[in-house]
Design a protein around this motif. Structure first.
Motif, short mmCIF file in Angstrom:
data_model
loop_
_atom_site.label_atom_id
_atom_site.label_comp_id
_atom_site.label_asym_id
_atom_site.label_seq_id
_atom_site.Cartn_x
_atom_site.Cartn_y
_atom_site.Cartn_z
N ALA A 124 0.86 -1.18 0.00
CA ALA A 124 0.00 0.00 0.00
C ALA A 124 0.90 1.23 0.00
CB ALA A 124 -0.90 0.01 1.23
N VAL A 125 0.64 2.15 -0.91
CA VAL A 125 1.38 3.41 -0.97
C VAL A 125 0.47 4.51 -0.45
CG1 VAL A 125 2.57 5.08 -2.45
CG2 VAL A 125 2.74 2.62 -2.95
N MET A 126 0.97 5.21 0.58
CA MET A 126 0.21 6.31 1.16
C MET A 126 1.02 7.60 1.02
SD MET A 126 -1.41 4.61 4.59
CE MET A 126 -2.48 6.00 4.85
N ASP A 127 0.30 8.71 0.91
CA ASP A 127 0.92 10.02 0.84
C ASP A 127 0.05 11.00 1.61
OD1 ASP A 127 2.80 12.01 -0.24
OD2 ASP A 127 1.07 12.69 -1.40
N HIS A 128 0.62 11.63 2.62
CA HIS A 128 -0.10 12.59 3.46
C HIS A 128 -1.41 12.01 3.98
CE1 HIS A 128 2.67 15.27 1.27
NE2 HIS A 128 2.68 15.93 2.41
N GLN A 187 -2.46 3.73 -3.73
CA GLN A 187 -2.60 2.50 -4.52
C GLN A 187 -2.22 1.31 -3.66
OE1 GLN A 187 -0.32 2.54 -8.18
NE2 GLN A 187 -1.14 0.59 -8.89
N VAL A 188 -2.95 0.22 -3.84
CA VAL A 188 -2.61 -1.08 -3.24
C VAL A 188 -2.47 -2.06 -4.40
CG1 VAL A 188 -3.35 -2.94 -1.72
CG2 VAL A 188 -3.93 -0.58 -1.15
N ALA A 189 -1.31 -2.69 -4.51
CA ALA A 189 -1.07 -3.57 -5.64
C ALA A 189 0.15 -4.44 -5.37
CB ALA A 189 -0.85 -2.75 -6.91
N THR A 190 0.42 -5.35 -6.29
CA THR A 190 1.64 -6.14 -6.21
C THR A 190 2.82 -5.23 -6.50
OG1 THR A 190 1.66 -6.73 -8.55
CG2 THR A 190 0.41 -8.19 -7.05
N GLU A 249 0.48 10.08 -10.34
CA GLU A 249 1.80 10.68 -10.43
C GLU A 249 2.62 10.48 -9.16
OE1 GLU A 249 -1.05 12.16 -11.25
OE2 GLU A 249 -0.85 13.10 -13.22
N VAL A 250 1.97 10.49 -7.99
CA VAL A 250 2.68 10.31 -6.71
C VAL A 250 3.31 8.94 -6.66
CG1 VAL A 250 2.39 10.14 -4.20
CG2 VAL A 250 1.27 11.99 -5.47
N VAL A 251 2.55 7.90 -6.98
CA VAL A 251 3.08 6.53 -6.97
C VAL A 251 4.17 6.39 -8.03
CG1 VAL A 251 2.53 4.08 -7.25
CG2 VAL A 251 0.92 5.60 -6.07
N ALA A 252 3.96 6.96 -9.20
CA ALA A 252 4.94 6.87 -10.29
C ALA A 252 6.29 7.44 -9.87
CB ALA A 252 4.42 7.60 -11.52
N ALA A 253 6.28 8.60 -9.23
CA ALA A 253 7.53 9.24 -8.82
C ALA A 253 8.18 8.55 -7.63
CB ALA A 253 7.27 10.71 -8.50
N PHE A 254 7.37 7.97 -6.75
CA PHE A 254 7.88 7.35 -5.52
C PHE A 254 8.49 5.98 -5.78
CE2 PHE A 254 7.10 4.79 -1.64
CZ PHE A 254 7.96 5.46 -0.79
N ILE A 255 7.85 5.18 -6.59
CA ILE A 255 8.31 3.81 -6.84
C ILE A 255 9.31 3.80 -7.99
CG2 ILE A 255 7.60 1.48 -7.53
CD1 ILE A 255 6.60 2.18 -4.74
N GLY A 256 10.52 3.36 -7.73
CA GLY A 256 11.51 3.16 -8.77
C GLY A 256 11.96 4.40 -9.51
N GLU A 257 11.90 5.56 -8.86
CA GLU A 257 12.36 6.81 -9.46
C GLU A 257 11.73 7.08 -10.83
OE1 GLU A 257 16.58 8.16 -8.54
OE2 GLU A 257 16.80 5.99 -8.79
N GLY A 258 10.43 6.86 -10.91
CA GLY A 258 9.74 7.12 -12.17
C GLY A 258 9.75 8.59 -12.54
N MET A 259 9.86 8.85 -13.81
CA MET A 259 9.79 10.22 -14.32
C MET A 259 8.39 10.43 -14.86
SD MET A 259 13.46 10.10 -16.26
CE MET A 259 13.43 8.30 -16.40
N VAL A 260 7.74 11.50 -14.44
CA VAL A 260 6.39 11.81 -14.88
C VAL A 260 6.51 12.90 -15.95
CG1 VAL A 260 4.13 12.68 -14.20
CG2 VAL A 260 5.42 11.17 -12.65
N LEU A 261 6.08 12.54 -17.17
CA LEU A 261 6.24 13.43 -18.32
C LEU A 261 4.89 13.69 -18.98
CD1 LEU A 261 9.38 11.73 -19.90
CD2 LEU A 261 9.33 13.68 -18.34
#
Length: 160
Positions: A11-15, A20-23, A34-46
């Motif tokens: 589970a990914v929480m922010d503030h 998101q809850v997922a594998t 966008e929050v999960v994208a940037a937090f997990i694996g250094e994702g770049m949001v474009l």
């Protein structure tokens, strides 16, 4: 990293808000926002414009004038001002005459066996890209490179 290695669901929480809850694989490959994208694996949001939605779970998109094929949810809608999550492993430097996005190198950081390049798209100086290149590398800060995007995920919550 430990949670990704040990858990079968995360589970990914922010503030205080559940994002998101997922594998671990789904969090990495298909972040919900966008929050999960940037937090997990250094994702770049474009930013992207989704031009067409194919029936096979892919979309044709425009990234700074560069046509790219990206993965997307089956219910993805076409539209401008969407966002995509792109990973460093999906970015490659290509010849200046090839299709791709022009970027300016900000930093070249040696990390033992490879360099991490930090750059920004020429078309969007406020955004940041990072990719790994093998050594030896003659690439230096201030140099313009062309970057091809091999994969990405259209973020479903983007634009909402």
């Amino acid at each position: 990293a430990e949670a990704m290695a040990l858990a079968d669901r995360i589970a990914v929480m922010d503030h205080g808000r559940l994002r998101q809850v997922a594998t671990p694989s789904q969090l990495y490959r298909e972040p919900a926002d966008e929050v999960v994208a940037a937090f997990i694996g250094e994702g770049m949001v474009l930013p992207v414009d989704v031009r067409a939605v194919d029936g096979d779970g892919t979309c044709d998109a425009d990234l700074f004038g560069h046509a790219v094929k990206m993965r997307c949810a089956s219910q993805q809608m076409r539209g401008a001002r969407m966002h995509a999550c792109v990973r460093a492993r999906d970015l490659t430097i290509v010849a200046a005459s090839s299709r791709g996005v022009d970027a300016l190198i900000d930093h070249a950081i040696y990390q033992g066996g490879h360099f991490r390049l930090e750059a920004h798209p020429v078309a969007a100086p406020d955004l940041h890209l990072h990719l790994d290149v093998p050594e030896p590398s003659a690439l230096r800060p201030g140099q313009t490179i062309r970057v091809d995007v091999a994969d990405g995920w259209i973020i479903p919550a983007a634009g909402k």
